[in-house]
Design a protein around this motif. Structure first.
Motif: not given
Length: 337
Positions: A152-156
């Motif tokens: 979830g930090a790499l893409l919303a």
């Protein structure tokens, strides 16, 4: 004994794990213990900590130090880190893992949901890191700091927006600290797990059509192939910490998402928007008053449609993980990662 690698690089070192009373944090603490570390486990709930200590002792033969601490409280964090460093004659390894998971469409949330996620996940990581760094710099073995991010930090991820925002901030913190600590002897490892079978669906919080949100989240996070065995994930993270790796992304799906977002962010965002159309609507369920509800309260709630089919796909493995990794008792969501 838990099946853990035989590397001895960390033997005799002092370690502290926040959010270590259940799930991924519990398993990371166990792997550090088997590697010969003195381990301190930190979490908010005293009862959970007691059970976690017993679990680690039962599975590893090592009795950990346990400390009650809310990572949102800067003064409490500073005191806890100082006390652990004193009792364990320093600190060599610190893992900032504490977190919360809120699953709901943004239309069913208010700003407090974002503040809560940032306070526990990001502020907690900042406060633990800043309190620990003086001790890590003094480590004769060279300090190691690990920050637990997420795919979830790499893409919303739709319906996980507060979580994604806070984890993205943790990712930036990890990269920045790694750069600023270059040459000091302290390494920083940022781990970004994908879906894992930790049983976190019982501790996560759900809003909107909460029972349907619970169904799709619990199903996907426990589904074979899509999700990862939590013990394997913990082993990979500790191995990366051991080897002082800068960054690790776990699960093939998370690595593919990371690569795709880096190459074609607009296309990935559009794809996420298309996926969002299949997720539950923002309407409140009857009788809930729009309040956020913990997974424990939703496991037997009536539901139907595709979300229930997804839940059945992964529920058996995920429920088993919940029972194994101290997730079954309701409590404050301190380590839902």
């Amino acid at each position: 004994m838990v099946g853990i690698g035989s590397k001895k690089d960390l033997s005799g070192q002092s370690a502290l794990v926040t959010g270590g009373s259940r799930g991924l944090g519990l398993l990371i603490a166990a792997r550090l213990a088997v590697r010969g570390c003195q381990v301190a486990v930190v979490a908010r709930d005293e009862g959970e900590l007691e059970r976690a200590g017993q679990w680690i002792e039962q599975h590893t033969g090592v009795t950990p130090l346990t400390r009650v601490c809310d990572v949102r409280d800067e003064a409490a964090v500073a005191e806890t880190v100082r006390a652990v460093a004193t009792e364990q004659n320093g600190l060599d390894v610190v893992v900032a893992n504490a977190g919360v998971i809120q699953v709901a469409p943004v239309a069913a949330l208010d700003a407090d949901a974002f503040h809560d996620a940032m306070a526990t996940i990001f502020d907690g990581a900042v406060q633990v890191s800043l309190a620990a760094l003086p001790h890590l710099r003094e480590s004769s073995a060279g300090g190691r700091l690990a920050l637990i991010g997420s795919v979830g930090a790499l893409l919303a991820v739709p319906h996980l927006l507060p979580y994604s925002c806070a984890k993205a901030a943790v990712g930036a913190l990890g990269e920045g600290l790694r750069s600023e600590l270059a040459g000091t002897g302290v390494s920083v490892t940022t781990a970004h797990p994908g879906l894992m079978r930790t049983g976190s669906h019982y501790q996560a919080e759900f809003g909107g059509e909460a029972s349907r949100e619970f169904a799709w989240f619990s199903g996907l996070s426990g589904a074979p192939v899509v999700s990862m065995d939590a013990e394997r994930a913990a082993e990979r993270i500790v191995r990366a910490l051991e080897r002082r790796r800068t960054r690790i992304v776990l699960t093939p799906a998370a690595r593919a998402a990371d690569l795709a977002h880096g190459v074609a962010p607009t296309a990935v965002t559009r794809l996420a928007g298309a996926a969002n159309r299949f997720l539950p609507a923002a309407g409140d369920e009857a009788g809930t008053g729009g309040r956020i509800r913990q997974g424990h309260a939703l496991k037997d709630a009536p539901r139907g449609g595709w979300a229930e089919k997804v839940r059945r796909l992964g529920s058996a493995m995920n429920d088993c993980a919940a029972r194994r990794y101290n997730q079954m008792t309701p409590g404050p969501p301190t380590s839902a990662s």
